[in-house]
Write a protein that holds these residues in place. Structure first.
Motif, PDB file in Angstrom:
ATOM      1  N   THR A  93       0.832  -1.209   0.000  1.00 24.44           N
ATOM      2  CA  THR A  93       0.000   0.000   0.000  1.00 24.44           C
ATOM      3  C   THR A  93       0.865   1.257   0.000  1.00 24.44           C
ATOM      4  O   THR A  93       0.534   2.249  -0.652  1.00 24.44           O
ATOM      5  CB  THR A  93      -0.925   0.017   1.236  1.00 24.44           C
ATOM      6  N   ILE A  94       1.983   1.212   0.713  1.00 26.26           N
ATOM      7  CA  ILE A  94       2.893   2.360   0.767  1.00 26.26           C
ATOM      8  C   ILE A  94       3.957   2.276  -0.320  1.00 26.26           C
ATOM      9  O   ILE A  94       4.224   3.230  -1.046  1.00 26.26           O
ATOM     10  CB  ILE A  94       3.576   2.447   2.153  1.00 26.26           C
ATOM     11  N   GLY A  95       4.563   1.096  -0.454  1.00 26.43           N
ATOM     12  CA  GLY A  95       5.708   0.939  -1.342  1.00 26.43           C
ATOM     13  C   GLY A  95       5.414   1.156  -2.812  1.00 26.43           C
ATOM     14  O   GLY A  95       6.282   1.641  -3.560  1.00 26.43           O
ATOM     15  N   ALA A  96       4.198   0.806  -3.249  1.00 28.75           N
ATOM     16  CA  ALA A  96       3.864   0.914  -4.675  1.00 28.75           C
ATOM     17  C   ALA A  96       3.972   2.338  -5.204  1.00 28.75           C
ATOM     18  O   ALA A  96       4.210   2.550  -6.403  1.00 28.75           O
ATOM     19  CB  ALA A  96       2.452   0.378  -4.914  1.00 28.75           C
ATOM     20  N   TRP A  97       3.830   3.320  -4.317  1.00 30.68           N
ATOM     21  CA  TRP A  97       3.898   4.717  -4.736  1.00 30.68           C
ATOM     22  C   TRP A  97       5.315   5.138  -5.129  1.00 30.68           C
ATOM     23  O   TRP A  97       5.505   6.156  -5.794  1.00 30.68           O
ATOM     24  CB  TRP A  97       3.401   5.636  -3.626  1.00 30.68           C
ATOM     25  N   PHE A  98       6.322   4.359  -4.706  1.00 30.47           N
ATOM     26  CA  PHE A  98       7.712   4.769  -4.898  1.00 30.47           C
ATOM     27  C   PHE A  98       8.457   3.905  -5.911  1.00 30.47           C
ATOM     28  O   PHE A  98       9.665   4.076  -6.082  1.00 30.47           O
ATOM     29  CB  PHE A  98       8.437   4.725  -3.546  1.00 30.47           C
ATOM     30  N   ILE A  99       7.754   3.004  -6.582  1.00 34.30           N
ATOM     31  CA  ILE A  99       8.389   2.150  -7.583  1.00 34.30           C
ATOM     32  C   ILE A  99       8.136   2.736  -8.973  1.00 34.30           C
ATOM     33  O   ILE A  99       6.985   2.840  -9.402  1.00 34.30           O
ATOM     34  CB  ILE A  99       7.841   0.712  -7.516  1.00 34.30           C
ATOM     35  N   PRO A 100       9.199   3.142  -9.680  1.00 38.19           N
ATOM     36  CA  PRO A 100       9.017   3.737 -11.019  1.00 38.19           C
ATOM     37  C   PRO A 100       8.202   2.834 -11.935  1.00 38.19           C
ATOM     38  O   PRO A 100       8.298   1.607 -11.869  1.00 38.19           O
ATOM     39  CB  PRO A 100      10.466   3.882 -11.521  1.00 38.19           C
TER      40      PRO A 100
END
Length: 200
Positions: A93-100
């Motif tokens: 939920t959090i990490g997906a926002w930071f993966i190009p």
């Protein structure tokens, strides 16, 4: 049964909405100041654009942090309300926002999944459309910034379009936050869990 101790994150939702609105307003001042310095560079324009950009950066960082905390809290509520629903993990939920590249489409799916699992009152046509409009405005804003910076740096047209999209995305995200929080608030007051909803 749902836990009576768990509450919808209204204070967090309101704080997030306020921070997003403040960041959008700051960006509306930042963009023309940066453009003015690009076209007419002076010490005064450098100071002004730098100062406003710093304020925008602080507000955007605050808005992003609050939104992610709200999203994580909403995910936990959704999981409790719909144990059988497909809800993303806390890390994803959090990490997906930071993966190009992934962050161009996965976050929208996460928000939709959390919304669907939040309440049987989730209206697929209306509520999914609201999420989709927010996401289109946000992604289009990012694309316009990149394209404008490369093909027409300093263009007033690109600036106006980008800022209009930024404000639209901020308003729509505020409405998404309001809708999901309201659905969870109502559902958490029920005496039975929300049944799993069909995937769109």
């Amino acid at each position: 049964m749902t836990s009576n101790a768990r509450k919808a994150p209204w204070i967090l939702a309101r704080s997030t909405q306020a921070a997003i609105a403040a960041a959008a307003v700051a960006d509306a001042f930042r963009a023309p100041a940066v453009r003015d310095h690009y076209l007419h560079p002076t010490d005064a324009s450098l100071h002004k654009s730098g100062f406003i950009s710093m304020i925008f950066l602080y507000l955007m960082t605050l808005a992003t942090a609050l939104f992610l905390v709200w999203l994580a809290r909403s995910r936990s509520n959704a999981q409790e309300l719909s144990p059988g629903a497909s809800v993303p993990s806390r890390g994803w939920t959090i990490g997906a926002w930071f993966i190009p590249l992934f962050n161009f489409f996965i976050p929208r799916q996460l928000v939709l999944a959390i919304g669907r699992a939040s309440s049987a009152s989730w209206e697929q046509k209306r509520d999914a459309t609201l999420v989709n409009l927010w996401w289109v405005a946000w992604i289009t804003h990012a694309v316009v910034l990149v394209v404008g910076g490369r093909v027409a740096s300093g263009s007033m047209t690109f600036l106006v379009v980008a800022e209009a999209l930024m404000i639209a995305a901020a308003v729509l995200l505020g409405l998404v936050i309001e809708r999901i929080t309201a659905l969870q608030s109502a559902a958490l007051g029920a005496t039975v869990p929300v049944p799993p909803l069909a995937q769109a």
